[in-house]
Design a protein around this motif. Structure first.
Motif, short mmCIF file in Angstrom:
data_model
loop_
_atom_site.label_atom_id
_atom_site.label_comp_id
_atom_site.label_asym_id
_atom_site.label_seq_id
_atom_site.Cartn_x
_atom_site.Cartn_y
_atom_site.Cartn_z
N UNK A 12 -45.08 109.72 -2.31
CA UNK A 12 -43.97 109.33 -3.18
C UNK A 12 -43.84 107.81 -3.25
N UNK A 13 -43.96 107.16 -2.10
CA UNK A 13 -43.87 105.69 -2.07
C UNK A 13 -45.03 105.05 -2.82
N UNK A 18 -47.01 102.10 -7.48
CA UNK A 18 -47.93 102.01 -8.61
C UNK A 18 -47.17 101.90 -9.93
N UNK A 19 -46.08 102.66 -10.06
CA UNK A 19 -45.28 102.60 -11.28
C UNK A 19 -44.62 101.23 -11.44
N UNK A 103 -46.51 112.39 -10.71
CA UNK A 103 -45.43 111.56 -11.23
C UNK A 103 -44.29 112.43 -11.75
N UNK A 104 -43.12 112.24 -11.20
CA UNK A 104 -41.92 112.96 -11.65
C UNK A 104 -41.10 112.06 -12.55
N UNK A 105 -40.27 112.69 -13.36
CA UNK A 105 -39.40 111.94 -14.27
C UNK A 105 -38.52 110.96 -13.50
N UNK A 106 -37.98 111.42 -12.36
CA UNK A 106 -37.10 110.57 -11.56
C UNK A 106 -37.86 109.38 -10.98
N UNK A 111 -38.42 103.69 -10.40
CA UNK A 111 -39.32 102.53 -10.35
C UNK A 111 -38.79 101.42 -11.26
N UNK A 112 -38.29 101.80 -12.43
CA UNK A 112 -37.70 100.80 -13.33
C UNK A 112 -36.43 100.22 -12.71
#
Length: 259
Positions: A12-13, A18-19, A103-106, A111-112
């Protein structure tokens, strides 16, 4: 089980990292200069306010420093405006990434959010740095209240960002429609026009603007005795409500639209 849990957290991290890197490279051209412009851009707001007051020969509404007046009001707005809008734009601009299994929507949303927290922090630092370079004294008299106001700004911006993400996934045009409530919050927050100068009828309505309450808290760190009537509990209630609505919407409603 512990090893699997650790591996899941590490994955997850890695996805978030990466995002975030992809977000910075695609939005800012992959260069230090591109990101530097994004960080320094909020300083233009201060220059605009200073120029407007100089051209019109208007006295400084509070105190004797127009730079201090602008910085103390614009710092919360900079965080709220950029973070709440950019969080909304993240999933709209990176929808194709959600189709990757890892990759999940959350993940895209958070990340943003993390990138915007870092950018906002650097922007506020840049505002203080440039103001100091031009000879303005903007050191908070009460650093604790200033830090509290920045935390309130981040929390409110993130809660509003979650709600914006939720609404924009159902109604993509919200990205443009949100400009209107954003401007309303800006002009009724006391950032440009002090709320004390507003008519009593208008003042009663602007009390419902959470950003105005946060600006009061921020200015209380610079002007002794100012902002003692700030409704902190109201800001926390609105922030929590926005975050709850946004998170529940992303959890239970948004997946139906994505599918």
């Amino acid at each position: 089980m512990a090893h699997q849990m650790k591996s899941a957290i590490e994955i997850q991290l890695d996805v978030l990292g990466a995002l975030m890197l992809r977000d910075i490279r695609t939005r800012f051209g992959g260069t230090m200069w591109g990101y530097g412009i994004a960080v320094a851009w909020p300083c233009a707001h201060i220059l605009i306010i200073m120029t407007a007051y100089k051209i019109t020969h208007r006295p400084t509404p509070i105190g004797d420093s127009i730079v201090l007046f602008a910085v103390s009001g614009l710092s919360p707005y900079i965080i709220m405006n950029y973070m709440s809008r950019k969080m909304m734009e993240g999933p709209l601009q990176n929808r194709q990434l959600i189709y990757f299994p890892q990759v999940k929507f959350f993940d895209v949303v958070m990340s943003r959010a993390i990138v915007e927290i870092c950018t906002s922090a650097l922007s506020i630092f840049m505002v203080f740095f440039i103001s100091t370079c031009v000879g303005a004294e903007i050191i908070p008299i009460d650093p604790f209240m200033f830090c509290v106001s920045m935390l309130f700004s981040l929390a409110f911006a993130m809660g509003l960002g979650f709600t914006n993400v939720f609404i924009s996934q159902i109604f993509p045009q919200w990205q443009m429609v949100f400009i209107v409530p954003g401007l309303i919050m800006y002009f009724t927050s006391g950032t440009v026009i002090p709320i004390e100068a507003m008519p009593a009828v208008v003042y009663d309505y602007v009390q419902w603007n959470p950003l105005m309450q946060i600006v009061k808290v921020c200015r209380s760190g610079f002007y002794p005795g100012y902002g003692a009537d700030a409704e902190i509990l109201y800001v926390l209630i609105v922030t929590g409500t926005l975050a709850l609505v946004g998170l529940l919407g992303m959890r239970f409603v948004v997946p139906r639209f994505l599918n």
